[in-house]
Design a protein around this motif. Structure first.
Motif, short mmCIF file in Angstrom:
data_model
loop_
_atom_site.label_atom_id
_atom_site.label_comp_id
_atom_site.label_asym_id
_atom_site.label_seq_id
_atom_site.Cartn_x
_atom_site.Cartn_y
_atom_site.Cartn_z
N GLU A 162 0.83 -1.21 0.00
CA GLU A 162 0.00 0.00 0.00
C GLU A 162 0.86 1.26 0.00
OE1 GLU A 162 -2.76 -0.12 3.20
OE2 GLU A 162 -3.62 -2.05 2.61
N THR A 163 1.84 1.30 0.89
CA THR A 163 2.69 2.49 0.97
C THR A 163 3.79 2.46 -0.09
OG1 THR A 163 3.98 1.37 2.68
CG2 THR A 163 2.27 2.90 3.41
N HIS A 164 4.21 1.27 -0.47
CA HIS A 164 5.23 1.09 -1.52
C HIS A 164 6.47 1.92 -1.22
CE1 HIS A 164 6.29 -0.76 -5.27
NE2 HIS A 164 6.68 0.39 -5.79
N TYR A 165 6.96 1.78 0.01
CA TYR A 165 8.16 2.50 0.40
C TYR A 165 9.38 2.07 -0.40
CZ TYR A 165 6.04 4.65 4.55
OH TYR A 165 5.29 5.40 5.39
N VAL A 166 9.49 0.77 -0.66
CA VAL A 166 10.63 0.24 -1.39
C VAL A 166 10.12 -0.62 -2.56
CG1 VAL A 166 12.31 0.27 0.49
CG2 VAL A 166 10.73 -1.65 0.31
N PRO A 167 10.84 -0.62 -3.68
CA PRO A 167 10.39 -1.38 -4.86
C PRO A 167 10.75 -2.85 -4.76
CG PRO A 167 12.41 -0.22 -5.38
CD PRO A 167 12.05 0.17 -3.96
N ILE A 168 10.29 -3.49 -3.69
CA ILE A 168 10.60 -4.90 -3.44
C ILE A 168 9.31 -5.70 -3.54
CG2 ILE A 168 11.42 -6.57 -1.74
CD1 ILE A 168 13.24 -4.36 -0.62
N THR A 169 9.31 -6.71 -4.39
CA THR A 169 8.15 -7.59 -4.56
C THR A 169 8.60 -9.04 -4.44
OG1 THR A 169 8.47 -7.56 -6.96
CG2 THR A 169 6.92 -5.95 -6.04
N ARG A 170 7.64 -9.93 -4.31
CA ARG A 170 7.95 -11.36 -4.18
C ARG A 170 8.87 -11.80 -5.30
NH1 ARG A 170 5.86 -15.53 -1.18
NH2 ARG A 170 4.46 -14.02 -0.18
N GLY A 171 9.94 -12.50 -4.92
CA GLY A 171 10.95 -12.93 -5.88
C GLY A 171 12.17 -12.04 -5.95
N SER A 172 12.11 -10.87 -5.28
CA SER A 172 13.26 -9.96 -5.30
C SER A 172 14.41 -10.50 -4.47
CB SER A 172 12.86 -8.59 -4.74
OG SER A 172 11.92 -7.94 -5.55
N ARG A 173 15.60 -10.03 -4.79
CA ARG A 173 16.78 -10.30 -3.96
C ARG A 173 16.97 -9.10 -3.04
NH1 ARG A 173 21.39 -11.39 -8.27
NH2 ARG A 173 22.60 -11.90 -6.39
N VAL A 174 17.33 -9.36 -1.78
CA VAL A 174 17.48 -8.28 -0.81
C VAL A 174 18.70 -8.50 0.08
CG1 VAL A 174 14.99 -7.84 -0.71
CG2 VAL A 174 16.02 -9.40 0.95
N VAL A 175 19.12 -7.41 0.74
CA VAL A 175 20.09 -7.51 1.84
C VAL A 175 19.39 -6.99 3.09
CG1 VAL A 175 22.11 -7.32 0.37
CG2 VAL A 175 21.08 -5.25 1.29
N LEU A 176 19.79 -7.52 4.23
CA LEU A 176 19.12 -7.24 5.50
C LEU A 176 20.12 -6.69 6.51
CD1 LEU A 176 16.79 -7.70 7.69
CD2 LEU A 176 17.78 -9.98 7.99
N MET A 177 19.71 -5.66 7.24
CA MET A 177 20.50 -5.16 8.36
C MET A 177 19.63 -5.12 9.60
SD MET A 177 22.31 -1.41 8.98
CE MET A 177 23.71 -1.71 7.89
N VAL A 178 20.07 -5.79 10.66
CA VAL A 178 19.44 -5.69 11.97
C VAL A 178 20.38 -4.87 12.85
CG1 VAL A 178 18.57 -6.93 13.98
CG2 VAL A 178 18.21 -7.87 11.69
N ASN A 179 19.93 -3.70 13.23
CA ASN A 179 20.78 -2.69 13.86
C ASN A 179 20.37 -2.46 15.31
OD1 ASN A 179 22.45 -0.17 14.07
ND2 ASN A 179 20.42 0.80 14.11
N GLY A 180 21.31 -2.65 16.23
CA GLY A 180 21.04 -2.37 17.64
C GLY A 180 21.03 -0.87 17.90
N LEU A 181 20.17 -0.43 18.79
CA LEU A 181 20.00 1.00 19.06
C LEU A 181 20.85 1.50 20.22
CD1 LEU A 181 16.17 1.39 18.45
CD2 LEU A 181 18.06 1.84 16.88
N GLY A 182 21.71 0.63 20.78
CA GLY A 182 22.65 1.12 21.78
C GLY A 182 22.71 0.30 23.05
N ALA A 183 21.60 -0.30 23.46
CA ALA A 183 21.59 -1.04 24.72
C ALA A 183 20.98 -2.43 24.56
CB ALA A 183 20.81 -0.26 25.78
N THR A 184 21.03 -2.97 23.35
CA THR A 184 20.44 -4.28 23.09
C THR A 184 21.54 -5.32 22.98
OG1 THR A 184 18.69 -3.19 21.84
CG2 THR A 184 18.87 -5.58 21.61
N PRO A 185 21.51 -6.38 23.79
CA PRO A 185 22.54 -7.42 23.71
C PRO A 185 22.60 -8.06 22.34
CG PRO A 185 21.19 -7.68 25.69
CD PRO A 185 20.51 -6.67 24.84
N LEU A 186 23.80 -8.49 21.95
CA LEU A 186 23.96 -9.14 20.65
C LEU A 186 23.09 -10.38 20.55
CD1 LEU A 186 25.43 -9.14 17.95
CD2 LEU A 186 27.28 -10.45 19.02
N MET A 187 22.90 -11.07 21.67
CA MET A 187 22.05 -12.26 21.65
C MET A 187 20.66 -11.91 21.12
SD MET A 187 20.77 -14.61 24.85
CE MET A 187 22.31 -15.51 25.05
N GLU A 188 20.08 -10.83 21.60
CA GLU A 188 18.73 -10.44 21.18
C GLU A 188 18.71 -10.00 19.72
OE1 GLU A 188 16.89 -7.76 23.99
OE2 GLU A 188 17.77 -8.82 25.69
#
Length: 377
Positions: free
Chosen positions: A254-280
């Motif tokens: 609906e918002t179409h923030y990014v041009p990504i649709t089923r079948g696309s290739r992507v890269v992912l970043m999970v970013n800690g905000l400063g006080a989150t353990p690496l385990m989480e």
């Protein structure tokens, strides 16, 4: 009686400068401009503006987001980073000093997060630099996917997806491309990345009192990297639910923030905000990869987990998703000496699960035992 938050600092008004002093002592490839107090510019120690034969890539913004932005200065990434005070845009004079220090005949690209102060000050510095004869281009990163498009005065905020833009532009510049080509690759990167954050606590500025905006059983969806209110404050949920919500928001048709649709290739970043353990963070990463593959039908080519753009001591994480192709992967995999870009992530991903190896002798005995059982029956 309330007390200021506990911090390992001396002067709350001098933390940015003291951070820079420790950073450049740690990494010999970095140095900083020694000038009047407002100048907080970290630059590559091997670059001199007058003789630099490649496009300089410069970014920056308020401090408090470490390792961004100064931790991404290095060959193959940023040429310089201009640091403001905590959550404050750097002044025009400081930005201009950074441009003068590292920009050679091929010009410079400014990578700016979409906040009013940053856009204004970097824009003014760019215009002044152009009047002095420098070639300057600027891209604005607005990767926030938390708020519907009509909301927000300045539009989509710049979040952790900015680090992808740093890497892609820096690799393009290191490859010897022209300013117009580096600008084009950076602009394209801005248009194919989306980010959303989730927080369990609000950050506390040095010398200030802790905020009680979030209760003990609440979490906030889509807040900004300076602690600005987000889309909603909700009850605390398990990470599986949270990751699902964030991915659906970023990838919403609906918002179409990014041009990504089923079948696309992507890269992912999970970013800690400063006080989150690496385990989480790793738990969130495992959930995110599985959901992207199985529920959204995407091929996940690279995964980056760690703290890239923080918010002081905020507990929580953000997820960034960028559409990928071979050209994007080549830029992300290109070597860099920036101290906080993760190593060991480049290259195609093999299967993540393999069978437990069984010694050959033990395996043969198991087969003989099975044959005996079959014969007896």
């Amino acid at each position: 009686m309330a007390y200021p938050a506990k911090k390992l600092i001396d002067d709350p008004n001098d933390v940015a400068t003291q951070f820079i002093e420790g950073l450049v002592e740690t990494y010999p490839g970095l140095q900083y401009l020694d000038g009047f107090p407002s100048v907080k510019v970290v630059l590559r120690s091997d670059v001199t503006g007058a003789t630099y034969d490649k496009v300089a890539v410069i970014s920056g913004g308020g401090s408090g987001h470490e390792p961004a932005h100064a931790g991404f200065v290095g060959e193959g990434m940023l040429t310089a980073a201009v640091c403001g005070d905590v959550f404050a845009s750097p002044p025009v004079d400081s930005i201009l000093a950074g441009i003068r220090a590292v920009t050679g005949p091929k010009g410079c690209l400014l990578i700016v997060k979409n906040y009013t102060g940053d856009r204004l000050n970097f824009g003014l510095a760019a215009e002044q630099a152009k009047s002095e004869g420098y070639k300057v281009e600027m891209v604005i990163v607005g990767d926030d996917c938390a708020l519907p498009p009509p909301r927000g005065i300045a539009g989509r905020r710049g979040l952790a997806g900015t680090v992808f833009v740093h890497k892609i532009a820096g690799a393009a510049a290191a490859a010897g491309l022209s300013l117009s080509d580096v600008f084009a690759e950076a602009k394209n990167a801005c248009e194919i990345v989306g980010t959303m954050g989730v927080a369990l606590s609000v950050c506390t500025l040095p010398g200030q009192f802790p905020s009680d905006r979030l209760g003990p059983c609440k979490m906030e969806l889509g807040l900004g990297i300076h602690g600005e209110p987000g889309a909603a404050v909700v009850d605390l949920h398990p990470v599986d639910y949270v990751v699902s919500h964030v991915l659906e928001q970023i990838l919403s048709a609906e918002t179409h923030y990014v041009p990504i649709t089923r079948g696309s290739r992507v890269v992912l970043m999970v970013n800690g905000l400063g006080a989150t353990p690496l385990m989480e963070l790793m738990i969130a990463t495992g959930k995110a990869v599985a959901k992207l593959q199985l529920e959204h039908g995407l091929a996940v080519d690279r995964v980056y987990t760690g703290s890239f753009m923080t918010s002081l001591d905020m507990a929580g994480f953000s997820i960034s998703i960028m559409k990928a192709d071979q050209a994007i992967l080549q830029r992300l995999d290109a070597p860099t000496k920036a101290p906080y870009w993760p190593v060991g992530v480049d290259g195609n991903r093999p299967p993540t699960k393999i069978p437990v190896p069984v010694p050959a002798l033990q395996s043969k005995k198991s087969e003989e035992h099975l044959e005996n059982v079959v014969q007896k029956n």
